[in-house]
Design a protein around this motif. Structure first.
Motif, PDB file in Angstrom:
ATOM      1  N   ARG A 207     -31.937 101.454  68.828  1.00 39.63           N
ATOM      2  CA  ARG A 207     -31.333 102.489  69.678  1.00 39.63           C
ATOM      3  C   ARG A 207     -30.687 101.891  70.927  1.00 39.63           C
ATOM      4  NH1 ARG A 207     -32.378 107.632  68.660  1.00 39.63           N
ATOM      5  NH2 ARG A 207     -32.148 108.212  70.847  1.00 39.63           N
ATOM      6  N   SER A 208     -31.127 100.710  71.302  1.00 36.45           N
ATOM      7  CA  SER A 208     -30.570 100.079  72.497  1.00 36.45           C
ATOM      8  C   SER A 208     -29.317  99.257  72.207  1.00 36.45           C
ATOM      9  CB  SER A 208     -31.633  99.169  73.130  1.00 36.45           C
ATOM     10  OG  SER A 208     -32.041  98.172  72.204  1.00 36.45           O
ATOM     11  N   ALA A 209     -28.961  99.099  70.936  1.00 38.55           N
ATOM     12  CA  ALA A 209     -27.825  98.242  70.576  1.00 38.55           C
ATOM     13  C   ALA A 209     -26.503  98.851  71.039  1.00 38.55           C
ATOM     14  CB  ALA A 209     -27.799  98.025  69.067  1.00 38.55           C
ATOM     15  N   LYS A 210     -25.625  97.993  71.500  1.00 38.90           N
ATOM     16  CA  LYS A 210     -24.262  98.417  71.814  1.00 38.90           C
ATOM     17  C   LYS A 210     -23.440  98.356  70.531  1.00 38.90           C
ATOM     18  CE  LYS A 210     -24.431  96.520  76.507  1.00 38.90           C
ATOM     19  NZ  LYS A 210     -23.834  95.541  77.461  1.00 38.90           N
ATOM     20  N   ILE A 211     -22.696  99.419  70.244  1.00 39.05           N
ATOM     21  CA  ILE A 211     -21.927  99.486  69.013  1.00 39.05           C
ATOM     22  C   ILE A 211     -20.458  99.705  69.345  1.00 39.05           C
ATOM     23  CG2 ILE A 211     -21.611 100.673  66.808  1.00 39.05           C
ATOM     24  CD1 ILE A 211     -24.515 101.516  66.919  1.00 39.05           C
ATOM     25  N   VAL A 212     -19.618  98.816  68.816  1.00 39.27           N
ATOM     26  CA  VAL A 212     -18.172  98.909  69.002  1.00 39.27           C
ATOM     27  C   VAL A 212     -17.535  99.112  67.630  1.00 39.27           C
ATOM     28  CG1 VAL A 212     -16.088  97.727  69.790  1.00 39.27           C
ATOM     29  CG2 VAL A 212     -18.252  97.409  71.020  1.00 39.27           C
TER      30      VAL A 212
ATOM     31  N   ASP B  40     -26.514 105.086  62.686  1.00 43.49           N
ATOM     32  CA  ASP B  40     -27.708 104.522  63.295  1.00 43.49           C
ATOM     33  C   ASP B  40     -28.516 103.683  62.322  1.00 43.49           C
ATOM     34  OD1 ASP B  40     -28.757 106.471  61.691  1.00 43.49           O
ATOM     35  OD2 ASP B  40     -29.479 107.743  63.322  1.00 43.49           O
ATOM     36  N   GLU B  41     -28.004 103.539  61.099  1.00 43.38           N
ATOM     37  CA  GLU B  41     -28.660 102.645  60.157  1.00 43.38           C
ATOM     38  C   GLU B  41     -27.696 102.225  59.060  1.00 43.38           C
ATOM     39  OE1 GLU B  41     -31.900 104.419  58.048  1.00 43.38           O
ATOM     40  OE2 GLU B  41     -30.845 106.297  57.707  1.00 43.38           O
ATOM     41  N   ILE B  42     -27.967 101.052  58.515  1.00 41.17           N
ATOM     42  CA  ILE B  42     -27.270 100.567  57.333  1.00 41.17           C
ATOM     43  C   ILE B  42     -28.114 100.973  56.141  1.00 41.17           C
ATOM     44  CG2 ILE B  42     -26.702  98.463  56.046  1.00 41.17           C
ATOM     45  CD1 ILE B  42     -25.943  97.183  58.710  1.00 41.17           C
ATOM     46  N   GLU B  43     -27.518 101.669  55.194  1.00 40.83           N
ATOM     47  CA  GLU B  43     -28.310 102.187  54.076  1.00 40.83           C
ATOM     48  C   GLU B  43     -27.487 102.221  52.797  1.00 40.83           C
ATOM     49  OE1 GLU B  43     -30.989 106.121  52.860  1.00 40.83           O
ATOM     50  OE2 GLU B  43     -29.550 106.230  54.507  1.00 40.83           O
ATOM     51  N   SER B  44     -27.967 101.567  51.775  1.00 40.94           N
ATOM     52  CA  SER B  44     -27.339 101.653  50.456  1.00 40.94           C
ATOM     53  C   SER B  44     -27.790 102.937  49.780  1.00 40.94           C
ATOM     54  CB  SER B  44     -27.733 100.445  49.590  1.00 40.94           C
ATOM     55  OG  SER B  44     -27.204  99.244  50.114  1.00 40.94           O
ATOM     56  N   ASN B  45     -26.842 103.637  49.143  1.00 40.86           N
ATOM     57  CA  ASN B  45     -27.177 104.889  48.458  1.00 40.86           C
ATOM     58  C   ASN B  45     -26.300 105.037  47.223  1.00 40.86           C
ATOM     59  OD1 ASN B  45     -24.615 105.772  49.513  1.00 40.86           O
ATOM     60  ND2 ASN B  45     -25.657 106.343  51.417  1.00 40.86           N
ATOM     61  N   ASP B  46     -26.229 106.243  46.700  1.00 38.41           N
ATOM     62  CA  ASP B  46     -25.475 106.462  45.462  1.00 38.41           C
ATOM     63  C   ASP B  46     -23.971 106.325  45.637  1.00 38.41           C
ATOM     64  OD1 ASP B  46     -27.840 106.938  44.151  1.00 38.41           O
ATOM     65  OD2 ASP B  46     -27.741 109.123  44.351  1.00 38.41           O
ATOM     66  N   SER B  47     -23.492 106.430  46.864  1.00 39.55           N
ATOM     67  CA  SER B  47     -22.040 106.387  47.080  1.00 39.55           C
ATOM     68  C   SER B  47     -21.553 105.070  47.665  1.00 39.55           C
ATOM     69  CB  SER B  47     -21.621 107.528  48.019  1.00 39.55           C
ATOM     70  OG  SER B  47     -22.264 107.400  49.282  1.00 39.55           O
ATOM     71  N   ALA B  48     -22.436 104.292  48.276  1.00 44.09           N
ATOM     72  CA  ALA B  48     -22.016 103.041  48.906  1.00 44.09           C
ATOM     73  C   ALA B  48     -23.144 102.019  48.864  1.00 44.09           C
ATOM     74  CB  ALA B  48     -21.578 103.285  50.343  1.00 44.09           C
ATOM     75  N   THR B  49     -22.765 100.762  48.763  1.00 45.37           N
ATOM     76  CA  THR B  49     -23.734  99.676  48.697  1.00 45.37           C
ATOM     77  C   THR B  49     -23.446  98.671  49.801  1.00 45.37           C
ATOM     78  OG1 THR B  49     -23.819  99.917  46.276  1.00 45.37           O
ATOM     79  CG2 THR B  49     -24.757  97.910  47.221  1.00 45.37           C
TER      80      THR B  49
ATOM     81  N   SER C  44     -26.310 105.181  69.657  1.00 46.57           N
ATOM     82  CA  SER C  44     -26.930 103.909  69.967  1.00 46.57           C
ATOM     83  C   SER C  44     -28.182 104.077  70.785  1.00 46.57           C
ATOM     84  CB  SER C  44     -25.952 103.012  70.732  1.00 46.57           C
ATOM     85  OG  SER C  44     -25.682 103.542  71.992  1.00 46.57           O
ATOM     86  N   GLY C  45     -28.309 105.199  71.490  1.00 41.07           N
ATOM     87  CA  GLY C  45     -29.501 105.460  72.251  1.00 41.07           C
ATOM     88  C   GLY C  45     -29.542 104.727  73.583  1.00 41.07           C
ATOM     89  N   GLY C  46     -28.646 103.808  73.851  1.00 35.69           N
ATOM     90  CA  GLY C  46     -28.611 103.064  75.089  1.00 35.69           C
ATOM     91  C   GLY C  46     -27.791 103.792  76.130  1.00 35.69           C
TER      92      GLY C  46
END
Length: 284
Positions: free
Chosen positions: A199-204, A247-256, A3-5
């Motif tokens: 990067r500053s986001a809190k992730i749970v 650290d990112e949401i990304e659609s690719n060949d294995s997941a959308t 998260s970078g925070g």
């Protein structure tokens, strides 16, 4: 996951995947979203209370209240309608042909400036509603277990210690790419290529999955969990560890990834002369 925070990403292992049907899984996700909306002050009342006061107000459309009351009613009712639409859409997707592998709740003005993100890592498989496995627990028992874990979590209380102003709530879901099961309802969710998490986001992270591979065996004669059981256990552990690097949401060949077409706008209570205007709605 980074998260970078100052606050390190925090994971709560719920370990209930082997007890869930597709229906109970959907109910838990819906209740968690309601819980987050209220605990993070996106709605000033619990979901049940919000529903009650809105419905009560609608029953007396002929009664005219003050300008502040009428304006607050429009804001609150719009928020409730959008939240209900999101929840109903999620329930439909989770109980559909393929369960999403993940549901994310982001709080922030825009997706790329979100301040907090809550990730629900769902089981790769759930029991079917008609299954008679002894592993299945009823909704009430599961919800008590989940929310007891959450309200007694010291780590989560640290996240909740810092208040967050009303903002927008964005909902994402992730589906694994397959030949015929990666389709969502186009009216409810739209495809996204991805976005980077601040990067500053809190992730749970709330992890619903279970490390006990054997307990996933459901309705043995049907072998509906056969694909999962045949996987190599070490490989599953490796994937579970890797999925927390986020650290990112990304659609690719294995997941959308898909984003809800509706966004809930958070709001504060409306106080006039020291009293909430919702009191007048209940007295209608």
């Amino acid at each position: 996951m980074t998260s970078g925070g100052n606050l390190k990403p925090m994971t709560i292992d719920l370990n209930i995947g082997d007890q869930l049907t597709t229906i109970s899984c959907g109910h838990i996700v819906a209740e968690l979203i309601k819980f987050i909306a209220y605990q993070r002050l996106q709605i000033p009342y619990t979901y049940q209370w919000l529903k009650q006061v809105i419905n009560k107000k609608k029953e007396s459309p002929e009664k005219k209240d003050s300008f502040q009351s009428e304006r607050h009613f429009r804001v609150a009712s719009n928020a409730l309608e959008n939240l209900d639409f999101i929840l109903k859409s999620l329930l439909k997707e989770i109980d559909g042909a393929s369960i999403p592998s993940e549901v994310c709740v982001a709080l922030g003005a825009t997706p790329i400036t979100c301040r907090e993100m809550y990730r629900f890592l769902l089981p790769s498989m759930c029991h079917k509603p008609q299954c008679h496995s002894t592993n299945i627990a009823n909704d009430q028992k599961i919800q008590r277990s989940v929310f007891k874990t959450l309200v007694t979590s010291e780590s989560l209380s640290k996240v909740f210690f810092d208040t967050i102003s009303p903002t927008n709530m964005y909902i994402y879901l992730k589906k694994k790419v397959s030949s015929n099961q990666d389709v969502v309802c186009g009216d409810s969710f739209v495809y996204i290529s991805g976005c980077r998490i601040p990067r500053s986001a809190k992730i749970v992270v709330l992890d619903f999955s279970t490390p006990n591979k054997e307990s996933l065996s459901c309705c043995n004669d049907l072998q509906v969990f056969g694909d999962v059981i045949s996987e190599d256990l070490d490989k599953l552990k490796l994937q579970e560890s890797a999925i927390h690097n986020f650290d990112e949401i990304e659609s690719n060949d294995s997941a959308t990834w898909f984003q809800s077409s509706y966004v809930m706008k958070g709001f504060k209570d409306c106080i006039v002369n020291g009293i909430s205007v919702t009191n007048a709605w209940l007295e209608s």
